[in-house]
Scaffold this motif. Structure first.
Motif, PDB file in Angstrom:
ATOM      1  N   ALA A 201       0.835  -1.208   0.000  1.00  0.00           N
ATOM      2  CA  ALA A 201       0.000   0.000   0.000  1.00  0.00           C
ATOM      3  C   ALA A 201       0.871   1.260   0.000  1.00  0.00           C
ATOM      4  N   LEU A 202       1.937   1.249   0.777  1.00  0.00           N
ATOM      5  CA  LEU A 202       2.856   2.382   0.809  1.00  0.00           C
ATOM      6  C   LEU A 202       3.566   2.552  -0.529  1.00  0.00           C
ATOM      7  N   LYS A 203       3.960   1.464  -1.095  1.00  0.00           N
ATOM      8  CA  LYS A 203       4.729   1.492  -2.347  1.00  0.00           C
ATOM      9  C   LYS A 203       3.920   2.107  -3.485  1.00  0.00           C
ATOM     10  N   TYR A 204       2.628   1.778  -3.538  1.00  0.00           N
ATOM     11  CA  TYR A 204       1.812   2.214  -4.668  1.00  0.00           C
ATOM     12  C   TYR A 204       0.893   3.385  -4.335  1.00  0.00           C
ATOM     13  N   SER A 205       1.172   4.052  -3.214  1.00  0.00           N
ATOM     14  CA  SER A 205       0.428   5.263  -2.862  1.00  0.00           C
ATOM     15  C   SER A 205       1.211   6.490  -3.307  1.00  0.00           C
ATOM     16  N   ASN A 206       0.477   7.520  -3.692  1.00  0.00           N
ATOM     17  CA  ASN A 206       1.118   8.785  -4.042  1.00  0.00           C
ATOM     18  C   ASN A 206       1.415   9.578  -2.771  1.00  0.00           C
ATOM     19  N   GLU A 207       2.260  10.577  -2.908  1.00  0.00           N
ATOM     20  CA  GLU A 207       2.566  11.433  -1.762  1.00  0.00           C
ATOM     21  C   GLU A 207       1.280  12.078  -1.246  1.00  0.00           C
ATOM     22  N   GLU A 223     -13.334 -10.385   8.420  1.00  0.00           N
ATOM     23  CA  GLU A 223     -12.860  -9.892   7.123  1.00  0.00           C
ATOM     24  C   GLU A 223     -12.053  -8.617   7.338  1.00  0.00           C
ATOM     25  N   ILE A 224     -10.829  -8.610   6.866  1.00  0.00           N
ATOM     26  CA  ILE A 224      -9.894  -7.507   7.089  1.00  0.00           C
ATOM     27  C   ILE A 224      -9.575  -6.849   5.754  1.00  0.00           C
ATOM     28  N   GLU A 225      -9.511  -5.518   5.760  1.00  0.00           N
ATOM     29  CA  GLU A 225      -9.225  -4.764   4.540  1.00  0.00           C
ATOM     30  C   GLU A 225      -8.016  -3.858   4.756  1.00  0.00           C
ATOM     31  N   VAL A 226      -7.136  -3.822   3.778  1.00  0.00           N
ATOM     32  CA  VAL A 226      -6.031  -2.857   3.736  1.00  0.00           C
ATOM     33  C   VAL A 226      -6.256  -2.025   2.481  1.00  0.00           C
ATOM     34  N   ASN A 227      -6.702  -0.777   2.684  1.00  0.00           N
ATOM     35  CA  ASN A 227      -7.108   0.084   1.559  1.00  0.00           C
ATOM     36  C   ASN A 227      -6.122   1.225   1.352  1.00  0.00           C
ATOM     37  N   ASP A 228      -5.882   1.550   0.091  1.00  0.00           N
ATOM     38  CA  ASP A 228      -5.088   2.748  -0.235  1.00  0.00           C
ATOM     39  C   ASP A 228      -5.791   3.506  -1.352  1.00  0.00           C
ATOM     40  N   ASN A 229      -5.424   4.768  -1.524  1.00  0.00           N
ATOM     41  CA  ASN A 229      -5.996   5.580  -2.598  1.00  0.00           C
ATOM     42  C   ASN A 229      -4.925   5.911  -3.631  1.00  0.00           C
ATOM     43  N   GLY A 230      -4.104   4.891  -3.906  1.00  0.00           N
ATOM     44  CA  GLY A 230      -2.971   5.070  -4.814  1.00  0.00           C
ATOM     45  C   GLY A 230      -3.305   4.860  -6.279  1.00  0.00           C
ATOM     46  N   ILE A 231      -2.353   4.278  -7.014  1.00  0.00           N
ATOM     47  CA  ILE A 231      -2.445   4.209  -8.472  1.00  0.00           C
ATOM     48  C   ILE A 231      -3.372   3.090  -8.954  1.00  0.00           C
ATOM     49  N   GLY A 232      -3.711   2.142  -8.087  1.00  0.00           N
ATOM     50  CA  GLY A 232      -4.604   1.066  -8.481  1.00  0.00           C
ATOM     51  C   GLY A 232      -3.991   0.150  -9.526  1.00  0.00           C
ATOM     52  N   MET A 233      -4.833  -0.725 -10.111  1.00  0.00           N
ATOM     53  CA  MET A 233      -4.336  -1.667 -11.127  1.00  0.00           C
ATOM     54  C   MET A 233      -5.481  -2.128 -12.019  1.00  0.00           C
ATOM     55  N   SER A 234      -5.098  -2.626 -13.182  1.00  0.00           N
ATOM     56  CA  SER A 234      -6.082  -3.093 -14.160  1.00  0.00           C
ATOM     57  C   SER A 234      -6.610  -4.471 -13.773  1.00  0.00           C
ATOM     58  N   ASN A 235      -7.718  -4.868 -14.412  1.00  0.00           N
ATOM     59  CA  ASN A 235      -8.251  -6.208 -14.187  1.00  0.00           C
ATOM     60  C   ASN A 235      -7.259  -7.278 -14.627  1.00  0.00           C
ATOM     61  N   SER A 281      -9.797  -3.371  -7.139  1.00  0.00           N
ATOM     62  CA  SER A 281      -8.990  -2.210  -7.514  1.00  0.00           C
ATOM     63  C   SER A 281      -9.455  -1.600  -8.827  1.00  0.00           C
ATOM     64  N   GLU A 282      -9.208  -0.278  -8.976  1.00  0.00           N
ATOM     65  CA  GLU A 282      -9.432   0.430 -10.228  1.00  0.00           C
ATOM     66  C   GLU A 282      -8.247   1.364 -10.453  1.00  0.00           C
ATOM     67  N   ILE A 283      -7.875   1.511 -11.690  1.00  0.00           N
ATOM     68  CA  ILE A 283      -6.731   2.365 -12.011  1.00  0.00           C
ATOM     69  C   ILE A 283      -6.993   3.791 -11.540  1.00  0.00           C
ATOM     70  N   ASN A 284      -5.992   4.333 -10.843  1.00  0.00           N
ATOM     71  CA  ASN A 284      -6.022   5.699 -10.298  1.00  0.00           C
ATOM     72  C   ASN A 284      -7.053   5.896  -9.192  1.00  0.00           C
ATOM     73  N   GLU A 285      -7.656   4.797  -8.732  1.00  0.00           N
ATOM     74  CA  GLU A 285      -8.639   4.900  -7.644  1.00  0.00           C
ATOM     75  C   GLU A 285      -8.167   4.176  -6.379  1.00  0.00           C
TER      76      GLU A 285
END
Length: 297
Positions: A201-207, A223-235, A281-285
């Motif tokens: 999550a840290l690696k793919y998060s923006n500043e 159920e445990i979630e680790v969420n970030d608002n970084g660059i996301g990824m494609s399907n 995940s969604e790209i840029n989301e």
């Protein structure tokens, strides 16, 4: 006075006076018993054939599984060897540069090189930590020790360990798990799961990004979630996660290196607890990695 002589019995004679001779062997043979015995033998032979076929199938299946494990471990070790070599080459190269020509570099350039070397060292350390946890997990009977774990406290401890890295990218943490929420799990494996997911999550998060961890009770599991608002990824990228034969690593938002192996460890450790792991995940989301662990009741 005439004497009556005893009757002569000729070999093979069927009659003795008025009596009919009976063969002793024939008197002991019962056709019904013979037929039943033959039927029992046939049934037993069929049972043995069935058991033999089952054993052959089991041996074949075990052989296939063993070959798969050998192939997987061979590929795994090749990946580890490759991923260990790269960061060491980076560290050695930087130290050689600074050792031979340190006076040719400005303070800012030296700090940048040191940061790259430090990042490579941390990455190597994390890889070795994962490798150690994986090797321990292979002997499940001796080294799998589920205990009662306070999920909130464990997450707090892991987030504190990542605070210096988060500070470099001005990333904030938010832990919304309830205090007193417990799971039954092997603490070393759970630490490894969180360490890898938080690191990703840290690696793919923006500043200036934010990483949120939350947990929801689902009857027998949490159920445990680790969420970030970084660059996301494609399907397409999501489908390749958690698969050794297709895994690949992507540089972080600050070109942070990675091995791509962390999620494979997470998958193995989660499934060892009877849970499952997946990503949304969604790209840029951003991305949301979710997994389940047994609920301590």
């Amino acid at each position: 006075m005439n004497k009556r002589l005893p009757a002569q019995i000729k070999p093979g004679s069927e009659n003795i006076g008025n009596l009919k001779r009976t063969d002793p062997d024939q008197s002991l043979i019962n056709p019904t018993v013979v037929r039943d015995s033959e039927t029992n033998v046939d049934m037993r032979l069929k049972e043995m054939e069935k058991i033999n076929l089952q054993l052959e199938n089991r041996v074949e299946q075990d052989t296939i599984k063993l070959n798969e494990v050998i192939l997987r471990n061979s590929k795994f070790l090749n990946i580890i060897a490759h991923d260990l070599r790269n960061p060491f080459n980076s560290i050695i190269g930087i130290l050689d540069i600074l050792g031979d020509n340190i006076e040719d570099y400005t303070k800012e350039e030296i700090e940048k090189l040191i940061h790259v070397a430090s990042s490579s060292a941390v990455n190597t350390y994390n890889l070795l930590e994962n490798l150690l946890a994986w090797s321990v997990s292979q002997n499940k009977e001796k080294n799998f020790n589920p205990v009662k774990i306070d999920l909130h406290e464990l997450i707090v401890s892991e987030l504190e360990a990542f605070s210096p890295t988060a500070l470099l990218k001005n990333i904030s943490f938010e832990n919304t798990t309830d205090a007193g929420l417990f799971v039954t799990a092997d603490i070393q494996m759970v630490n490894t799961i969180f360490r890898n997911l938080i690191s990703n999550a840290l690696k793919y998060s923006n500043e200036g990004g934010c990483i949120t961890i939350k947990a929801t009770e689902r009857k027998q599991f949490v159920e445990i979630e680790v969420n970030d608002n970084g660059i996301g990824m494609s399907n397409y990228r999501q489908r390749k996660l958690f698969k050794m034969e297709e895994f690949q690593s992507t540089l972080g938002t600050k070109n942070e290196p990675g091995t791509g192996m962390g999620l494979l460890f997470c998958k193995e450790f989660v499934e060892l607890h009877g849970g499952r792991i997946w990503v949304e995940s969604e790209i840029n989301e951003g991305s949301s990695f979710k997994f389940t662990l047994p609920h301590y009741i």
